[in-house]
Design an enzyme around this catalytic site. Structure first.
Site, PDB file in Angstrom:
ATOM      1  N   ASP A   1       2.460  -6.749   4.366  1.00  0.00           N
ATOM      2  CA  ASP A   1       2.616  -7.575   2.844  1.00  0.00           C
ATOM      3  C   ASP A   1       3.399  -8.360   2.863  1.00  0.00           C
ATOM      4  OD1 ASP A   1       2.757  -7.974   0.242  1.00  0.00           O
ATOM      5  OD2 ASP A   1       2.316  -6.111  -0.539  1.00  0.00           O
TER       6      ASP A   1
ATOM      7  N   LYS B   1       0.947 -14.894  -4.465  1.00  0.00           N
ATOM      8  CA  LYS B   1       1.765 -15.655  -5.153  1.00  0.00           C
ATOM      9  C   LYS B   1       2.097 -16.967  -4.692  1.00  0.00           C
ATOM     10  CE  LYS B   1       4.414 -11.655  -6.702  1.00  0.00           C
ATOM     11  NZ  LYS B   1       4.806 -10.426  -6.166  1.00  0.00           N
TER      12      LYS B   1
ATOM     13  N   PHE C   1       6.620  -1.773  -2.817  1.00  0.00           N
ATOM     14  CA  PHE C   1       5.788  -2.281  -3.812  1.00  0.00           C
ATOM     15  C   PHE C   1       4.701  -3.261  -3.453  1.00  0.00           C
ATOM     16  CE2 PHE C   1       4.392  -5.303  -7.093  1.00  0.00           C
ATOM     17  CZ  PHE C   1       4.156  -4.636  -8.158  1.00  0.00           C
TER      18      PHE C   1
HETATM   19  C1  LIG Z   1       3.894  -9.067  -6.258  1.00  0.00           C
HETATM   20  C2  LIG Z   1       3.609  -8.212  -5.013  1.00  0.00           C
HETATM   21  C3  LIG Z   1       2.151  -7.727  -5.062  1.00  0.00           C
HETATM   22  C4  LIG Z   1       1.187  -7.825  -6.090  1.00  0.00           C
HETATM   23  O1  LIG Z   1       0.915  -8.875  -6.302  1.00  0.00           O
HETATM   24  P1  LIG Z   1      -0.012  -9.268  -7.789  1.00  0.00           P
HETATM   25  O2  LIG Z   1      -0.431 -10.551  -7.744  1.00  0.00           O
HETATM   26  O3  LIG Z   1       1.022  -8.887  -8.936  1.00  0.00           O
HETATM   27  O4  LIG Z   1      -1.113  -8.193  -7.974  1.00  0.00           O
HETATM   28  C5  LIG Z   1       1.932  -6.944  -3.970  1.00  0.00           C
HETATM   29  N1  LIG Z   1       2.818  -6.763  -2.946  1.00  0.00           N
HETATM   30  C6  LIG Z   1       4.114  -7.482  -3.016  1.00  0.00           C
HETATM   31  C7  LIG Z   1       5.181  -7.370  -1.725  1.00  0.00           C
HETATM   32  C8  LIG Z   1       4.595  -8.068  -4.053  1.00  0.00           C
HETATM   33  O5  LIG Z   1       5.762  -8.814  -4.266  1.00  0.00           O
END
Ligand SMILES: *Cc1c(COP(=O)(O)O)cnc(C)c1O
Length: 404
Positions: free
Chosen positions: A230, A259, A145
């Site tokens: 990420d 985040k 994700f």
């Molecule tokens: C939440 C998340 C995203 C996307 O972040 P948004 O602010 O919702 O665009 C990307 N990668 C990971 C691992 C995430 O948990």
């Protein structure tokens, strides 16, 4: 027949009527939050064990972050990057010093920061690595994700994320998560980058085998591909280290954060890298109207400050070890596995016991807000400012629900 309509019912009806149906939230309407607690419109208090997918590591309305935001609101909120502002440089320096990278590129949402990393390693692949134009490949993992843009969902393996949204951006190859040999076999001389989450969050809190990330680093080094991590969800103290990659002593070439960088107040994200990678961007080649705005920068500085000053990594490590141990001790036929690292914990429900959703609903009834991820998994990821006492109290209702 008379029906009693609560404020909750009325608000649920309103959002149901006017909102797109792209979410399936629990039936709770929150109107106030403080620290680890939130209150609904009926005055009921809940322990927040989702933390907005780890965007609230510092807790709701942390006074230091709220203070910084209020002070900045009184002075200056937006300039665009057409002009400089007096907060951005400080923010980027503090972010680079905390992470050990030479440069940072600020964006807003996590998905935008991932897109930034994708553009960066593609351009680096063409300009520095010498991949023929238009041929760059990025390897990603099954069950990933990374956000919701069209390019990103194009390399998702989740049907619900991608069905009906094509055609997709080419240039991505998917390999199994946690399988370094499969990754090594997929790398070619056109591979410019490997994009991976150290622990898959939305995929169901999936922890790869020990040594996986170190081997991924090695494979990238041998093949001259950039390692892009990420850490939007795993980063900023969630797993018991400032970044989850520290567990394996790995330093990526590009680190993506978001985040909790916004302290639960404002969207703040960034892609971090050394000059070799970041300097591929020239004026006009990438940007964002709101990215790096002075309000975001002031909030980002305070958010990072709280994580470091309150030693939230240590807290997550210590409390996570203990709490996960307690969860594992619950005797129940319904739990298949408890896994995670720090305070990023997944409880996988046995298929034969149904999905995780009714368990989350039962927890809600007992004052605990958690959300299912990937159908079978309940995620427990409270704000990192949580105390051991509060977690200990939560174990009662959690036991009750899991053992029922
Ligand atoms: C939440 C998340 C995203 C996307 O972040 P948004 O602010 O919702 O665009 C990307 N990668 C990971 C691992 C995430 O948990």
């Amino acid at each position: 027949m008379s029906t009693v309509t609560t404020r909750t019912d009325a608000l649920l009806e309103e959002v149901d009527r006017y909102s797109a149906a792209n979410y399936l939230p629990l039936d709770v309407v929150i109107e106030r939050g403080e620290g680890v607690w939130v209150w609904d419109v009926e005055g009921r208090r809940y322990l927040d064990m989702l933390s907005a997918y780890s965007a609230l590591n510092q807790g709701h309305r942390h006074p230091a972050i709220v203070g910084a935001a209020l002070r900045q609101l009184e002075r200056l909120t937006l300039t665009s990057r057409a002009f400089h502002n007096d907060q951005l440089g400080h923010f980027l320096r503090e972010l680079c010093e905390a992470t050990g990278f030479e440069r940072a590129l600020p964006m807003n949402s996590g998905a935008e920061a991932v897109e930034t990393a994708i553009k960066m390693v593609r351009k680096w692949g063409y300009r520095v690595k010498g991949v023929p134009d238009g041929q760059a490949e990025i390897i990603v993992c099954d069950n990933n994700f990374h956000g919701r843009t069209t390019t990103i969902v194009g390399f998702s393996s989740e049907a619900g994320y991608r069905d009906g949204f094509g055609p997709f951006t080419p240039g991505f190859r998917v390999v199994p998560f946690g399988d370094a040999d499969a990754l090594a076999a997929a790398v070619t001389d056109r591979t410019v980058g490997v994009l991976v989450e150290p622990i898959q969050g939305e995929g169901g809190v999936v922890v790869p085998p020990d040594g996986y990330l170190a081997r991924v680093r090695e494979i990238c080094d041998l093949s001259g591909a950039a390692l892009v991590l990420d850490e939007i969800q795993t980063g900023l103290a969630r797993t018991g280290r400032l970044f989850a990659c520290e567990w394996e002593g790995v330093r990526p070439d590009v680190l993506v954060v978001g985040k909790a960088l916004g302290g639960g107040i404002y969207p703040v994200s960034a892609a971090l890298a050394d000059r070799e990678f970041m300097d591929v961007f020239r004026p006009g080649e990438h940007g964002s109207t709101f990215g790096g705005n002075p309000l975001a920068a002031a909030i980002g500085r305070a958010s990072l400050g709280v994580i470091l000053e309150e030693r939230l990594s240590e807290r997550a490590d210590e409390l996570g070890r203990w709490f996960m141990g307690e969860l594992r001790r619950i005797e129940t036929p319904h739990v298949r596995e408890v896994r995670g690292r720090g305070l990023m914990i997944g409880v996988e429900i046995e298929e034969s016991s149904g999905t995780a959703r009714p368990y989350c609903e039962a927890l809600k009834e007992r004052g605990i807000l958690a959300k299912e991820t990937h159908r079978q998994v309940i995620r427990f990821a409270p704000p990192l400012v949580v105390s051991r006492e509060v977690l200990a109290e939560a174990l009662g209702p959690i036991r009750e629900v899991l053992a029922a």
